[in-house]
Design an enzyme around this catalytic site. Structure first.
Site, PDB file in Angstrom:
ATOM      1  N   ASP A   1       0.647  -1.425   0.098  1.00 20.30           N
ATOM      2  CA  ASP A   1      -0.116  -0.061  -0.038  1.00 20.30           C
ATOM      3  C   ASP A   1       0.941   1.272   0.026  1.00 20.30           C
ATOM      4  O   ASP A   1       1.713   1.416   0.921  1.00 20.30           O
ATOM      5  CB  ASP A   1      -1.072  -0.007   1.269  1.00 20.30           C
ATOM      6  CG  ASP A   1      -1.573   1.397   1.484  1.00 20.30           C
ATOM      7  OD1 ASP A   1      -2.080   1.650   2.682  1.00 20.30           O
ATOM      8  OD2 ASP A   1      -1.981   1.946   0.441  1.00 20.30           O
TER       9      ASP A   1
ATOM     10  N   ASN B   1      -0.274   4.547  -0.390  1.00 23.54           N
ATOM     11  CA  ASN B   1      -1.009   5.861   0.104  1.00 23.54           C
ATOM     12  C   ASN B   1      -1.763   5.614   1.224  1.00 23.54           C
ATOM     13  O   ASN B   1      -2.848   6.428   1.779  1.00 23.54           O
ATOM     14  CB  ASN B   1      -2.018   6.353  -0.934  1.00 23.54           C
ATOM     15  CG  ASN B   1      -2.965   5.242  -1.310  1.00 23.54           C
ATOM     16  OD1 ASN B   1      -2.998   3.868  -1.073  1.00 23.54           O
ATOM     17  ND2 ASN B   1      -4.514   5.639  -2.066  1.00 23.54           N
TER      18      ASN B   1
ATOM     19  N   ASP C   1      -8.985 -17.226 -15.748  1.00 26.96           N
ATOM     20  CA  ASP C   1      -9.994 -17.308 -14.790  1.00 26.96           C
ATOM     21  C   ASP C   1     -10.855 -18.301 -15.049  1.00 26.96           C
ATOM     22  O   ASP C   1     -11.900 -17.849 -16.122  1.00 26.96           O
ATOM     23  CB  ASP C   1     -10.380 -16.074 -14.097  1.00 26.96           C
ATOM     24  CG  ASP C   1     -11.005 -16.295 -12.675  1.00 26.96           C
ATOM     25  OD1 ASP C   1     -10.318 -16.575 -12.095  1.00 26.96           O
ATOM     26  OD2 ASP C   1     -12.276 -16.147 -12.727  1.00 26.96           O
TER      27      ASP C   1
ATOM     28  N   GLU D   1      -6.757 -21.495 -16.252  1.00 30.19           N
ATOM     29  CA  GLU D   1      -7.022 -21.971 -14.742  1.00 30.19           C
ATOM     30  C   GLU D   1      -8.082 -23.250 -14.838  1.00 30.19           C
ATOM     31  O   GLU D   1      -9.341 -22.914 -15.193  1.00 30.19           O
ATOM     32  CB  GLU D   1      -7.782 -21.079 -13.761  1.00 30.19           C
ATOM     33  CG  GLU D   1      -7.821 -21.649 -12.293  1.00 30.19           C
ATOM     34  CD  GLU D   1      -9.161 -20.879 -11.281  1.00 30.19           C
ATOM     35  OE1 GLU D   1      -9.687 -20.348 -12.122  1.00 30.19           O
ATOM     36  OE2 GLU D   1      -8.765 -21.038 -10.153  1.00 30.19           O
TER      37      GLU D   1
HETATM   38  O1  TEU Z   1     -10.955 -19.680  -8.727  1.00 34.05           O
HETATM   39  C1  TEU Z   1     -11.783 -20.393  -9.077  1.00 34.05           C
HETATM   40  C2  TEU Z   1     -12.181 -21.477  -7.958  1.00 34.05           C
HETATM   41  O2  TEU Z   1     -13.146 -22.114  -8.123  1.00 34.05           O
HETATM   42  C3  TEU Z   1     -11.585 -21.376  -6.897  1.00 34.05           C
HETATM   43  O3  TEU Z   1     -11.995 -20.167  -6.039  1.00 34.05           O
HETATM   44  C4  TEU Z   1     -12.212 -22.423  -6.036  1.00 34.05           C
HETATM   45  O4  TEU Z   1     -13.231 -22.085  -5.788  1.00 34.05           O
HETATM   46  C5  TEU Z   1     -11.476 -22.419  -4.495  1.00 34.05           C
HETATM   47  O5  TEU Z   1     -10.208 -22.242  -4.704  1.00 34.05           O
HETATM   48  C6  TEU Z   1     -11.853 -23.245  -3.522  1.00 34.05           C
HETATM   49  O6  TEU Z   1     -11.528 -23.247  -2.476  1.00 34.05           O
HETATM   50  C7  TEU Z   1     -10.861 -18.417  -9.519  1.00 34.05           C
HETATM   51  C8  TEU Z   1     -10.122 -17.386  -8.884  1.00 34.05           C
HETATM   52  O7  TEU Z   1      -8.821 -17.856  -8.724  1.00 34.05           O
HETATM   53  C9  TEU Z   1     -10.665 -17.153  -7.545  1.00 34.05           C
HETATM   54  O8  TEU Z   1      -9.878 -16.161  -6.692  1.00 34.05           O
HETATM   55  C10 TEU Z   1     -12.015 -16.432  -7.817  1.00 34.05           C
HETATM   56  O9  TEU Z   1     -12.866 -16.267  -6.674  1.00 34.05           O
HETATM   57  C11 TEU Z   1     -13.078 -17.405  -8.702  1.00 34.05           C
HETATM   58  O10 TEU Z   1     -12.261 -17.932  -9.838  1.00 34.05           O
HETATM   59  C12 TEU Z   1     -14.162 -16.826  -9.342  1.00 34.05           C
HETATM   60  O11 TEU Z   1     -13.756 -15.603 -10.059  1.00 34.05           O
HETATM   61 CA    CA Z   2      -3.521   1.808  -1.294  1.00 30.87          CA
END
Ligand code: TEU
Ligand code: CA
Length: 556
Positions: A29, A31, A207, A261
Site C-alpha cells: 500500500d 497511500n 480465470d 485456470e
Molecule cells: O478460482 C476458481 C475457483 O473455483 C476457486 O476459487 C475455488 O472455488 C476455491 O479455490 C475453492 O477453495 C478463480 C479465482 O482464482 C478465485 O479467486 C475466484 O474467487 C474465482 O475464480 C471466481 O472468479
Molecule cells: Ca493503497
C-alpha cells in the site's frame, strides 16, 4: 532403420520462465488507505527482479466493487480506483519491461460483476438487446432451473425480481456468468483482451476458463458430482471450440503466454488444452497437487507423500513433446506453502520452506511462485469468523454454521488450514506495524504478527535466508537446462517420506533428494548416481550420508 529419437519439446521463453504471482490488494500500500495498489507494486519491482523471476502474473486490477476482490469485473477497460489509474498501470508495465521482466494479467471472462454495464442492461427487461449476454431462465414451477450449487454456497441461480427470471452465477450472486454461446458476447470479450494486449502485456492467466461452456441444456448434475460439481461444470460441450476461436481471433496474433485456470479438469485432459497442435492454450494450472488435502468445500482430508508424488508422475505422464506443464503449489486461493506442505514450527520453518522451494523449482514444468513464498510466509491464526474477509468463507459460515448444523469450532478448525485468506494477509516487508505493508492504521485484512521476524527487509539482508535460497535456486535452474527441459523420473514413488527424482537431458543428469519429514532418514545414492556430488542444499556444510530433518539436496 534410424532409431526414432524421442521428440524434444520446442524451446520457448514461457517454458524457461519462473512466474511470480502478485495479489495486488495485499502486496504493498503506497497511500496509507490499507489497500495494496499499483504504485506500491512499482516501489517493490527491484525486490522482485532481484529474486530472478521472469514473469509477473498480476491478479485482477480492473474496476470492481470487490465482492470477490477483483474477480468480479465492473469495467474491463478501467483500473480499480483503489489500485490507482490507467497511467499507473502503464507506468507499471513500463517499469516491468525496463527490468527485463514480462507481465501477464488475470483475465476473468467466465463472469462479470453484477454492476457491469452489460448486466445492468441485460437485467432491464427480457427483450433488452443485452439479454443474451448472460444466462437467464424462467425457473421450473417457481424454483431454480436445476440442482447446480455455487462455489460460494447456495444455488447458482438468483431470481432477478425486476425482469422476473433467474440468472446463473457459479460464484457469488454478484458475479453473473457470461453467455459464451452468444457470438456478440465472445466478440466483446475478445475486444477487451486486445485492448490490453495492444498495450504490450505478455499474456493472460485465464480465470475459470474451463467453465465458460455450460453443460448442455443446463441439466442437473448426477450424484457422482455432489462432492465436486466443478468437474461437471468443466465438461461444457463447446469449451474447446470457444478456446480455439479465442486463440485464432486473439492469442495467435501476439507473442504471448496463455495459462488457463483448469479448475475441475482431470490431469488426463491436459493435452486437450495445451497440445501446441490444437492451438488453444500454452499452459494450464491443475489443482490435484494444491488441493490434495481438500475434502468437500472447506473441509480438509488426510493425504500421504506417495499420493502427492503420484500427482506429479501422472502430471508428467499426461503430456508429450507438444505440451508443457506448470508447477503451482500455492496461489491466492490456497493456504501458505510452508504451512500447507512443510512445517511452519520455529524449528523446521526455514528448512522446510527451502525444501519446498527446491521442489517447486526442480520439478518438470513452469514454476509459479506466489508472493511471500520466497519469505516463507505462513498461515494466519484466524481466531474467529470476524477475522476473515473472503466471500467464499463468509458465505460458507452463513450457510453451514449460522443456518446449518456445523459447530463453529469445527468450521474454524478446518478453515484454519484451508481458507483462501491465509494467502491474502499483507505481504510482510519489515517488522514495522502491519509488516510495513501500510503506513495507515488499518490494513483491509490483519497482517501476521510473525512479520516481526518473517519479512523482506530481514530476508534480503541475510544471505542464509529463504529469499536468497530462492534466488540461488532460480539462478541454478537457469544454468541447468536439465532442470527445465530434462525428463522426470520418480525413483522411489512408494517411500513415505523420501521424495527423490531425476531430471535428465542428453548426457546431463540431476538428482533431487528431499526428506519430507522432520525425522532423520538413512540414505544411499541410487544406482546410476553413486558418483554424483551434492552441489546444492538447504543445510550448510557437507551434504553426504543420512538425510537430516527436512533436508534437500541436488546432486549432479
Ligand atoms: O478460482 C476458481 C475457483 O473455483 C476457486 O476459487 C475455488 O472455488 C476455491 O479455490 C475453492 O477453495 C478463480 C479465482 O482464482 C478465485 O479467486 C475466484 O474467487 C474465482 O475464480 C471466481 O472468479
Ligand atoms: Ca493503497
Amino acid at each position: 532403420m534410424t532409431l526414432s529419437t524421442v521428440e524434444q519439446p520446442s524451446k520457448i521463453w514461457w517454458k524457461e520462465a519462473v512466474v511470480y504471482q502478485i495479489y495486488p490488494r495485499s502486496f504493498k500500500d503506497s497511500n496509507a488507505d490499507g489497500i495494496g495498489d499499483i504504485a506500491g507494486i512499482i516501489s517493490r519491482l527491484d525486490y522482485i527482479a532481484d529474486l530472478g523471476v521472469d514473469v509477473i502474473w498480476l491478479s485482477p486490477h480492473f474496476d470492481s466493487p470487490n465482492a470477490d476482490n477483483g474477480y468480479d469485473i465492473r469495467d474491463y477497460r478501467k483500473v480499480m480506483s483503489e489500485f490507482g489509474t490507467m497511467a499507473d498501470f502503464d507506468n507499471l508495465l513500463r517499469e516491468i519491461k525496463a527490468r527485463g521482466l514480462r507481465l501477464i494479467i488475470d483475465f476473468v471472462g467466465n463472469h462479470t460483476s453484477d454492476e457491469h454495464d452489460w448486466f445492468e442492461q441485460s437485467r432491464r427487461d427480457q427483450n433488452d438487446p443485452m439479454r443474451d449476454r448472460y444466462i437467464w431462465h424462467p425457473g421450473i414451477d417457481g424454483k431454480e432451473p436445476n440442482n447446480w450449487t455455487s462455489f460460494f454456497s447456495g444455488p447458482t441461480w438468483t431470481k432477478d425480481t425486476g425482469s422476473g427470471e433467474y440468472y446463473l452465477h457459479l460464484f457469488s450472486h454478484k458475479q453473473p456468468d457470461l453467455n459464451w454461446a452468444d457470438d456478440a458476447t465472445r466478440n466483446a470479450i475478445y475486444d477487451d483482451m486486445r485492448f490490453w494486449l495492444d498495450k504490450g502485456i505478455d499474456g493472460f492467466r485465464l480465470d475459470v476458463i474451463t467453465m465458460i461452456s455450460k453443460p448442455l441444456g443446463l441439466e442437473d448434475f448426477g450424484p457422482q458430482y455432489d462432492a465436486d460439481p466443478a468437474q461437471y461444470y468443466a465438461k461444457g460441450p463447446e469449451l474447446h471450440r470457444y478456446i480455439q476461436e479465442m486463440n485464432q481471433q486473439v492469442f495467435s496474433r501476439y507473442d504471448i503466454m496463455t495459462v488457463g485456470e483448469a479448475f475441475g479438469v482431470p490431469l488426463t485432459d491436459t493435452k486437450l488444452f495445451v497440445d501446441d497442435r490444437r492451438a488453444e492454450l500454452n499452459l494450464i494450472l491443475n489443482f490435484d497437487a494444491v488441493r490434495i488435502d481438500r475434502g468437500e468445500t472447506w473441509r480438509r482430508k488426510d493425504w500421504t507423500l506417495p499420493d502427492l508424488k503420484a500427482v506429479f508422475t501422472n502430471m508428467n505422464d499426461s503430456i508429450d513433446a507438444h505440451c508443457w506443464n506448470t508447477v503451482a503449489l500455492s496461489n491466492h486461493d490456497n493456504p501458505r506453502l510452508v504451512s500447507h506442505f512443510g512445517d511452519d514450527s520455529p524449528k523446521w520453518h526455514d528448512l522446510s520452506a527451502k525444501l519446498l522451494a527446491t521442489l517447486q523449482l526442480t520439478l518438470r514444468g513452469t514454476p509459479f511462485v506466489y508472493q511471500g513464498d520466497e519469505l516463507g510466509m505462513t498461515n494466519f491464526l484466524f481466531a474467529d469468523i470476524g477475522d476473515y474477509r473472503d466471500v467464499e468463507t463468509l458465505n460458507a459460515w452463513d450457510q453451514d454454521v449460522v443456518h446449518g448444523a456445523t459447530p463453529p469450532a469445527e468450521f474454524l478448525d478446518h478453515n484454519r488450514h484451508t481458507a483462501r485468506d491465509h494467502a491474502r494477509t499483507p505481504m510482510q516487508w519489515t517488522d514495522a506495524p502491519h509488516g510495513g505493508f501500510t503506513d495507515g492504521p488499518t490494513p483491509w485484512i490483519a497482517a501476521n504478527s510473525n512479520a516481526s521476524h518473517i519479512n523482506a527487509a530481514a530476508a534480503t539482508a541475510d544471505d542464509a535466508s529463504i529469499y536468497h535460497f530462492y534466488r540461488r535456486l532460480i539462478a541454478l535452474r537457469r544454468q541447468m537446462p536439465a532442470l527445465i527441459y530434462g525428463d522426470y523420473t520418480d525413483l522411489c514413488p512408494d517411500h513415505p517420506t523420501l521424495f527423490m527424482y531425476s531430471r535428465r537431458l542428453d548426457d546431463a543428469s540431476v538428482l533431487v533428494v528431499l526428506n519430507v519429514s522432520s525425522d532423520p532418514l538413512p540414505f544411499a545414492l541410487p544406482r546410476g548416481f553413486d558418483q554424483s556430488v551434492a552441489t546444492f542444499g538447504n543445510y550448510s556444510g557437507d551434504q553426504c550420508g543420512d538425510l537430516r530433518g527436512w533436508e534437500a539436496r541436488i546432486y549432479q
